[in-house]
Design a protein around this motif. Structure first.
Motif, PDB file in Angstrom:
ATOM      1  N   GLN A   1      93.034 102.447  71.775  1.00 24.51           N
ATOM      2  CA  GLN A   1      91.866 102.015  72.530  1.00 24.51           C
ATOM      3  C   GLN A   1      90.624 102.272  71.699  1.00 24.51           C
ATOM      4  OE1 GLN A   1      91.568 103.701  76.480  1.00 24.51           O
ATOM      5  NE2 GLN A   1      90.251 102.034  77.147  1.00 24.51           N
ATOM      6  N   ALA A   2      89.907 101.196  71.429  1.00 22.13           N
ATOM      7  CA  ALA A   2      88.644 101.276  70.719  1.00 22.13           C
ATOM      8  C   ALA A   2      87.513 101.350  71.738  1.00 22.13           C
ATOM      9  CB  ALA A   2      88.471 100.054  69.813  1.00 22.13           C
ATOM     10  N   PRO A   3      86.354 101.865  71.341  1.00 25.53           N
ATOM     11  CA  PRO A   3      85.238 101.976  72.277  1.00 25.53           C
ATOM     12  C   PRO A   3      84.875 100.634  72.897  1.00 25.53           C
ATOM     13  CG  PRO A   3      84.793 103.245  70.312  1.00 25.53           C
ATOM     14  CD  PRO A   3      86.041 102.469  70.037  1.00 25.53           C
ATOM     15  N   GLY A   4      84.760 100.612  74.200  1.00 28.53           N
ATOM     16  CA  GLY A   4      84.375  99.390  74.884  1.00 28.53           C
ATOM     17  C   GLY A   4      85.465  98.365  75.048  1.00 28.53           C
ATOM     18  N   LYS A   5      86.677  98.717  74.622  1.00 31.27           N
ATOM     19  CA  LYS A   5      87.787  97.770  74.716  1.00 31.27           C
ATOM     20  C   LYS A   5      88.895  98.345  75.592  1.00 31.27           C
ATOM     21  CE  LYS A   5      87.067  95.408  70.319  1.00 31.27           C
ATOM     22  NZ  LYS A   5      87.714  94.932  69.075  1.00 31.27           N
TER      23      LYS A   5
END
Length: 125
Positions: free
Chosen positions: A39-43
């Motif tokens: 999980q990437a930031p904002g995703k």
């Protein structure tokens, strides 16, 4: 009950490699299907790779196929994610997960029952 602890994350330059480990506790580890998500930031959390409980089948996201390899060592109750040719877009928190019902779909994070705390992978350009 399964407890999962990831390790091996870090900072690496684009094109580099890392190996993530997921140490599991629990006597029935070998009967669980395992997966790696990120999980990437904002995703949203996304599937990376999965392993059927039998160990005979592995599944990969198209984004990592050919670059990442999932493996498991039932004797050491550990699951690995070997990552090569890393790209900046691989930057994310990587999570190990286990599911009691060892059936597809392996790429749906909502079907997994146990999660590790995550390990950060950062790929610099």
């Amino acid at each position: 009950q399964v407890q999962l602890v990831e390790s091996g994350g870090g900072l690496v330059q684009a094109g580099g490699s890392l190996r993530l480990s997921c140490a599991a506790s629990g006597r029935t580890f070998s009967s669980y299907a395992m997966g790696w998500f990120r999980q990437a930031p904002g995703k949203e959390r996304e599937f990376v790779a999965g392993y059927s409980w039998s160990g005979r089948s592995q599944y990969y996201s198209d984004l990592v196929k050919g670059r990442f390899t999932i493996s498991r060592d039932n004797a050491k109750i550990t699951v690995y994610l070997q990552m090569h040719s890393l790209k900046p877009e691989d930057t994310a928190v990587y999570y190990c997960a286990a599911k009691e019902l060892p059936r597809p779909p392996y790429d749906d994070y909502t079907t997994y029952d146990y999660w590790g705390q995550g390990t950060q992978v950062t790929v610099s350009s």
